[in-house]
Design a protein around this motif. Structure first.
Motif, PDB file in Angstrom:
ATOM      1  N   GLN A  16       0.780  -1.350  -0.088  1.00 29.44           N
ATOM      2  CA  GLN A  16       0.025  -0.100   0.058  1.00 29.44           C
ATOM      3  C   GLN A  16       0.847   1.218   0.122  1.00 29.44           C
ATOM      4  OE1 GLN A  16      -2.894  -0.010   3.518  1.00 29.44           O
ATOM      5  NE2 GLN A  16      -4.131  -1.612   2.180  1.00 29.44           N
ATOM      6  N   TRP A  17       1.942   1.305   0.713  1.00 28.85           N
ATOM      7  CA  TRP A  17       2.921   2.357   0.868  1.00 28.85           C
ATOM      8  C   TRP A  17       3.489   2.719  -0.625  1.00 28.85           C
ATOM      9  CZ3 TRP A  17       4.764   0.007   5.943  1.00 28.85           C
ATOM     10  CH2 TRP A  17       3.723   0.482   7.059  1.00 28.85           C
ATOM     11  N   PHE A  18       3.832   1.336  -0.962  1.00 29.61           N
ATOM     12  CA  PHE A  18       4.731   1.455  -2.222  1.00 29.61           C
ATOM     13  C   PHE A  18       3.872   2.135  -3.253  1.00 29.61           C
ATOM     14  CE2 PHE A  18       5.857  -0.194  -6.428  1.00 29.61           C
ATOM     15  CZ  PHE A  18       7.012   0.088  -6.617  1.00 29.61           C
ATOM     16  N   THR A  19       2.460   1.591  -3.400  1.00 27.84           N
ATOM     17  CA  THR A  19       1.595   2.335  -4.526  1.00 27.84           C
ATOM     18  C   THR A  19       1.189   3.646  -4.071  1.00 27.84           C
ATOM     19  OG1 THR A  19       0.566   0.115  -4.565  1.00 27.84           O
ATOM     20  CG2 THR A  19      -0.685   2.009  -5.013  1.00 27.84           C
ATOM     21  N   MET A  20       1.430   4.033  -2.881  1.00 31.88           N
ATOM     22  CA  MET A  20       0.925   5.591  -2.681  1.00 31.88           C
ATOM     23  C   MET A  20       2.130   6.348  -3.131  1.00 31.88           C
ATOM     24  SD  MET A  20      -0.681   4.898   1.168  1.00 31.88           S
ATOM     25  CE  MET A  20      -0.942   6.971   1.486  1.00 31.88           C
ATOM     26  N   ARG A  21       3.267   6.023  -2.970  1.00 38.43           N
ATOM     27  CA  ARG A  21       4.509   6.664  -3.132  1.00 38.43           C
ATOM     28  C   ARG A  21       4.547   6.826  -4.725  1.00 38.43           C
ATOM     29  NH1 ARG A  21       7.406  10.376  -2.364  1.00 38.43           N
ATOM     30  NH2 ARG A  21       7.285   9.802  -0.124  1.00 38.43           N
ATOM     31  N   HIS A  27       1.946  12.018  -9.627  1.00 34.60           N
ATOM     32  CA  HIS A  27       0.760  13.237  -9.463  1.00 34.60           C
ATOM     33  C   HIS A  27       1.248  14.299  -8.228  1.00 34.60           C
ATOM     34  CE1 HIS A  27      -1.471   9.432 -11.044  1.00 34.60           C
ATOM     35  NE2 HIS A  27      -1.960  10.376 -11.664  1.00 34.60           N
ATOM     36  N   PRO A  28       2.476  14.770  -8.258  1.00 33.63           N
ATOM     37  CA  PRO A  28       2.724  15.526  -7.189  1.00 33.63           C
ATOM     38  C   PRO A  28       2.111  16.785  -6.988  1.00 33.63           C
ATOM     39  CG  PRO A  28       4.244  15.933  -9.120  1.00 33.63           C
ATOM     40  CD  PRO A  28       3.136  14.727  -9.568  1.00 33.63           C
ATOM     41  N   ASN A  29       1.101  17.260  -7.977  1.00 35.16           N
ATOM     42  CA  ASN A  29       0.475  18.477  -7.789  1.00 35.16           C
ATOM     43  C   ASN A  29      -1.083  18.276  -7.536  1.00 35.16           C
ATOM     44  OD1 ASN A  29       2.903  20.108  -7.836  1.00 35.16           O
ATOM     45  ND2 ASN A  29       2.671  19.825 -10.143  1.00 35.16           N
ATOM     46  N   ASP A  34      -0.829  16.461  -0.726  1.00 31.13           N
ATOM     47  CA  ASP A  34      -0.365  16.675   0.412  1.00 31.13           C
ATOM     48  C   ASP A  34      -1.103  15.878   1.725  1.00 31.13           C
ATOM     49  OD1 ASP A  34       1.015  18.935  -0.359  1.00 31.13           O
ATOM     50  OD2 ASP A  34      -0.684  20.500  -0.191  1.00 31.13           O
ATOM     51  N   GLN A  35      -2.099  15.270   1.355  1.00 33.52           N
ATOM     52  CA  GLN A  35      -2.715  14.162   2.362  1.00 33.52           C
ATOM     53  C   GLN A  35      -1.901  12.920   2.080  1.00 33.52           C
ATOM     54  OE1 GLN A  35      -6.862  13.902   1.932  1.00 33.52           O
ATOM     55  NE2 GLN A  35      -6.923  11.880   3.050  1.00 33.52           N
ATOM     56  N   VAL A  36      -1.556  12.382   1.000  1.00 31.94           N
ATOM     57  CA  VAL A  36      -0.678  11.410   0.824  1.00 31.94           C
ATOM     58  C   VAL A  36       0.417  11.602   1.453  1.00 31.94           C
ATOM     59  CG1 VAL A  36       0.033   9.678  -1.024  1.00 31.94           C
ATOM     60  CG2 VAL A  36      -2.220  10.539  -1.223  1.00 31.94           C
ATOM     61  N   ARG A  37       1.157  12.631   1.365  1.00 29.07           N
ATOM     62  CA  ARG A  37       2.386  12.901   1.806  1.00 29.07           C
ATOM     63  C   ARG A  37       2.511  12.786   3.351  1.00 29.07           C
ATOM     64  NH1 ARG A  37       2.403  17.000  -1.748  1.00 29.07           N
ATOM     65  NH2 ARG A  37       3.625  16.669  -3.628  1.00 29.07           N
ATOM     66  N   THR A  38       1.603  13.463   4.001  1.00 22.08           N
ATOM     67  CA  THR A  38       1.345  13.287   5.287  1.00 22.08           C
ATOM     68  C   THR A  38       1.286  11.965   5.830  1.00 22.08           C
ATOM     69  OG1 THR A  38       0.262  15.336   5.535  1.00 22.08           O
ATOM     70  CG2 THR A  38       0.070  13.852   7.210  1.00 22.08           C
ATOM     71  N   GLU A  39       0.154  11.131   5.090  1.00 26.92           N
ATOM     72  CA  GLU A  39       0.106   9.678   5.433  1.00 26.92           C
ATOM     73  C   GLU A  39       1.356   8.918   5.256  1.00 26.92           C
ATOM     74  OE1 GLU A  39      -2.847   6.204   5.535  1.00 26.92           O
ATOM     75  OE2 GLU A  39      -3.651   8.181   5.114  1.00 26.92           O
ATOM     76  N   LEU A  40       2.143   9.246   4.264  1.00 24.06           N
ATOM     77  CA  LEU A  40       3.385   8.410   4.210  1.00 24.06           C
ATOM     78  C   LEU A  40       4.486   8.817   5.172  1.00 24.06           C
ATOM     79  CD1 LEU A  40       3.835   8.476   0.290  1.00 24.06           C
ATOM     80  CD2 LEU A  40       3.316   6.364   1.696  1.00 24.06           C
ATOM     81  N   SER A  41       4.310  10.118   5.560  1.00 25.11           N
ATOM     82  CA  SER A  41       5.166  10.468   6.699  1.00 25.11           C
ATOM     83  C   SER A  41       5.074  10.111   8.150  1.00 25.11           C
ATOM     84  CB  SER A  41       5.640  12.016   6.670  1.00 25.11           C
ATOM     85  OG  SER A  41       4.622  12.496   7.211  1.00 25.11           O
ATOM     86  N   VAL A  42       3.844   9.596   8.221  1.00 25.00           N
ATOM     87  CA  VAL A  42       3.167   9.260   9.719  1.00 25.00           C
ATOM     88  C   VAL A  42       3.018   7.693   9.759  1.00 25.00           C
ATOM     89  CG1 VAL A  42       1.431   9.655  11.313  1.00 25.00           C
ATOM     90  CG2 VAL A  42       2.258  11.774  10.104  1.00 25.00           C
TER      91      VAL A  42
END
Length: 71
Positions: A16-21, A27-29, A34-42
């Motif tokens: 799941q984390w790999f797919t999100m990354r 799709h960086p913009n 931002d929500q996905v970045r936050t989730e991946l960092s936490v």
């Protein structure tokens, strides 16, 4: 019924984390980036500290009994 062990659960979460990354890299913009970045960092740390030890998953395979079943 099949229950997953911790190795199965780890692979499931890591996929799941790999797919999100992967999605985030392409799709960086996006509005959700931002929500996905936050989730991946936490989430990986939260998973390692809390979730992994206490939660798991299983699969139930159900099927309808034939009408003439003696059970």
């Amino acid at each position: 019924m099949v229950l997953a062990d911790q190795d199965d659960w780890d692979r499931y979460q890591a996929a799941q984390w790999f797919t999100m990354r992967t999605w985030l890299d392409t799709h960086p913009n996006d509005d959700l980036a931002d929500q996905v970045r936050t989730e991946l960092s936490v989430e990986p740390a939260r998973y390692a500290q809390y979730t992994r030890e206490y939660l798991g998953w299983g699969v139930f395979a159900l099927r309808r009994r034939p009408a003439d079943s003696a059970y």
